[in-house]
Design an enzyme around this catalytic site. Structure first.
Site, PDB file in Angstrom:
ATOM      1  N   ALA A 104      33.801  26.886  40.504  1.00 30.76           N
ATOM      2  CA  ALA A 104      35.125  26.286  40.703  1.00 30.76           C
ATOM      3  C   ALA A 104      35.066  24.824  41.118  1.00 30.76           C
ATOM      4  O   ALA A 104      36.059  24.111  40.990  1.00 30.76           O
ATOM      5  CB  ALA A 104      35.900  27.082  41.759  1.00 30.76           C
ATOM      6  N   ASP A 105      33.927  24.365  41.621  1.00 34.25           N
ATOM      7  CA  ASP A 105      33.825  22.981  42.097  1.00 34.25           C
ATOM      8  C   ASP A 105      32.469  22.403  41.719  1.00 34.25           C
ATOM      9  O   ASP A 105      31.671  22.034  42.575  1.00 34.25           O
ATOM     10  CB  ASP A 105      34.031  22.922  43.612  1.00 34.25           C
ATOM     11  CG  ASP A 105      34.182  21.494  44.121  1.00 34.25           C
ATOM     12  OD1 ASP A 105      34.465  20.588  43.307  1.00 34.25           O
ATOM     13  OD2 ASP A 105      34.009  21.277  45.335  1.00 34.25           O
ATOM     14  N   LEU A 106      32.214  22.331  40.411  1.00 31.92           N
ATOM     15  CA  LEU A 106      30.950  21.792  39.938  1.00 31.92           C
ATOM     16  C   LEU A 106      30.975  20.273  40.059  1.00 31.92           C
ATOM     17  O   LEU A 106      31.617  19.580  39.275  1.00 31.92           O
ATOM     18  CB  LEU A 106      30.700  22.205  38.482  1.00 31.92           C
ATOM     19  CG  LEU A 106      29.325  21.837  37.928  1.00 31.92           C
ATOM     20  CD1 LEU A 106      28.214  22.515  38.719  1.00 31.92           C
ATOM     21  CD2 LEU A 106      29.225  22.199  36.446  1.00 31.92           C
TER      22      LEU A 106
END
Length: 244
Positions: A174-176
């Site tokens: 979700a937060d690469l």
């Protein structure tokens, strides 16, 4: 083989843990004061909030450490509640969901931190949560790495291939971003799988994942013009991704 996650009920909620030898685990393990009293705090990482590094066995001769992280809200919801979430079942809590995903990926040989335990404390309809994972030995995040020295084209391609392996498995991060990728002398790791999940592989969300990563590199470059990142580096990453 899957790690067998254990659930331990507590007066205020539950603890999930991934090693039967941790059966004495308690909610104290998820507090800064507990480790401070043991003189086991070894460092910290500061972002919007502080993540603590602790040595679980101060008498041990090895260098293994744990990472203790509390879950905090971001964005507009942070103004309403800093760290409280609606409880809809233990497996749906952010901590247990992340621990479960890490358990699966770690057991399948993916380059992720070893999962240790998660703590969920309920207060009526809401809960607060914490997670403990094993610290990746000798690793630093890509922003720290690139602020000091560049990576080779081969390393950029290896990074692309690493991300492709996760995507081929259907792993949605979700937060690469550049700070959620660690580099060691021999490999790359992905960290912080909060709100991550297994999805059916699809070019749409995979492409959005990569675009998010590219934006993060450009954002870090804007803050630090000397950062060793160029559009050519990104093309090398994408070459490794497409050839994986």
């Amino acid at each position: 083989m899957r790690i067998n996650m254990q659930i331990k009920q507590t007066p205020s909620g539950a603890i999930a843990y991934c090693d039967a030898t941790l059966e004495t685990i308690s909610t104290q393990w998820f507090t800064y004061d507990y480790w401070l009293n043991l003189s086991a705090i070894t460092g910290s990482s500061k972002g919007r909030y502080t993540t603590w590094f602790v040595k679980p066995d101060i008498s041990a001769t090895d260098e293994s450490e744990w990472v203790l992280r509390h879950y905090y809200r971001g964005g507009l919801m942070e103004k309403l509640s800093k760290d409280s979430y609606l409880f809809t079942g233990l497996k749906n809590t952010r901590a247990v969901a992340e621990l479960s995903l890490l358990e699966l990926l770690y057991s399948e040989g993916f380059a992720v931190p070893k999962p240790i335990a998660a703590n969920v404390e309920r207060n009526g309809l809401y809960y607060r949560a914490d997670i403990i994972i094993e610290r990746v030995d000798g690793a630093q995040d890509l922003v720290a790495q690139l602020s000091k020295s560049p990576m080779s084209d081969t390393q950029w391609q290896q990074l692309g291939a690493c991300i492709a392996k996760f995507h081929q498995r259907g792993v949605y991060h979700a937060d690469l971003n550049a700070k959620n990728i660690l580099i060691t002398p021999d490999k790359f790791y992905l960290i912080d799988f909060d709100r991550g999940e297994i999805r059916n592989p699809n070019p749409k969300w995979q492409g959005a994942n990569l675009e998010r990563l590219l934006r993060s590199f450009r954002k870090e470059l804007a803050k630090l013009p000397s950062l060793a990142f160029t559009e050519s580096n990104w093309q090398s990453l994408m070459k490794g991704y497409s050839q994986a």
